[in-house]
Design an enzyme around this catalytic site. Sequence first.
Site, PDB file in Angstrom:
ATOM      1  N   HIS A 172       3.107  69.125  26.685  1.00  0.00           N
ATOM      2  CA  HIS A 172       2.191  67.992  26.563  1.00  0.00           C
ATOM      3  C   HIS A 172       0.759  68.335  26.963  1.00  0.00           C
ATOM      4  O   HIS A 172       0.516  69.233  27.754  1.00  0.00           O
ATOM      5  CB  HIS A 172       2.640  66.836  27.469  1.00  0.00           C
ATOM      6  CG  HIS A 172       4.052  66.407  27.275  1.00  0.00           C
ATOM      7  ND1 HIS A 172       4.852  66.000  28.317  1.00  0.00           N
ATOM      8  CD2 HIS A 172       4.830  66.315  26.167  1.00  0.00           C
ATOM      9  CE1 HIS A 172       6.045  65.662  27.856  1.00  0.00           C
ATOM     10  NE2 HIS A 172       6.056  65.855  26.558  1.00  0.00           N
ATOM     11  N   LYS A 210      -3.735  69.644  36.251  1.00  0.00           N
ATOM     12  CA  LYS A 210      -2.560  69.197  37.000  1.00  0.00           C
ATOM     13  C   LYS A 210      -2.214  70.190  38.101  1.00  0.00           C
ATOM     14  O   LYS A 210      -2.153  71.401  37.861  1.00  0.00           O
ATOM     15  CB  LYS A 210      -1.347  69.057  36.066  1.00  0.00           C
ATOM     16  CG  LYS A 210      -1.519  68.001  34.981  1.00  0.00           C
ATOM     17  CD  LYS A 210      -0.312  67.978  34.053  1.00  0.00           C
ATOM     18  CE  LYS A 210      -0.471  66.921  32.967  1.00  0.00           C
ATOM     19  NZ  LYS A 210       0.674  66.941  32.036  1.00  0.00           N
ATOM     20  N   ASP A 245       9.759  64.380  22.374  1.00  0.00           N
ATOM     21  CA  ASP A 245       9.566  65.816  22.549  1.00  0.00           C
ATOM     22  C   ASP A 245      10.290  66.641  21.491  1.00  0.00           C
ATOM     23  O   ASP A 245       9.999  67.824  21.330  1.00  0.00           O
ATOM     24  CB  ASP A 245      10.008  66.247  23.949  1.00  0.00           C
ATOM     25  CG  ASP A 245       9.008  65.826  25.026  1.00  0.00           C
ATOM     26  OD1 ASP A 245       7.889  65.405  24.674  1.00  0.00           O
ATOM     27  OD2 ASP A 245       9.357  65.906  26.220  1.00  0.00           O
TER      28      ASP A 245
END
Length: 196
Positions: free
Chosen positions: A63, A72, A172
């Site tokens: 993602h 992140k 996904d």
Amino acid sequence: MAFDFTPCAIQGLWEIQPKRFGDARGYFLESYSEKDFFAAGLTMRFVQDNQSASKGGVLRGMHWQTNHPQGKLVRALQGTVYDVAVDLRNDSPTFGAYHGVLLDGEKQNMFYIPEGFAHGFYVLSDFAVFTYKCTDFYHPEDEAGLMWDDPAIAIDWNAVAPARQPLLSEKDKKHPAFDRDKRYFDMDGHWAEGTR
């Protein structure tokens, strides 16, 4: 300094090990310190913390967000996951390459993935609690992804979980293939689709 910072083979990625202090009662560690991160040159600002729980065999990824890209700082609070970042910065010498880190709830190691990468993880333990700090807010309309098993990227999931078919969300299962001719991100992690 309460952390050991180790740069990874792909520029911008870092594995971070907090220093853990323990005795018969348990342990203590700092999971983030702006002072220490800034001293190491990691001057990102975090605006949102997320947490997920997954059973063994779950694969979440790969993602990113387009117009609101997220850096992140990820770690496993419980269990073990194989965490992977794919370089989508077109001008990077490692464009289309990936780097994976085993994140372990006992070790409490962390992985920093800046803007401009696709990200995903595979749960190796029977259960895992996964948490991450983000540099931008979640925008569901801005989500995008790549095939988890894209042959051009060739992430070797079998090296960490041989002969195990991952459990994927319907979303996904439908991500497109990596396209080397597509414009993804610039070196600063800004979305640049359609400019080439």
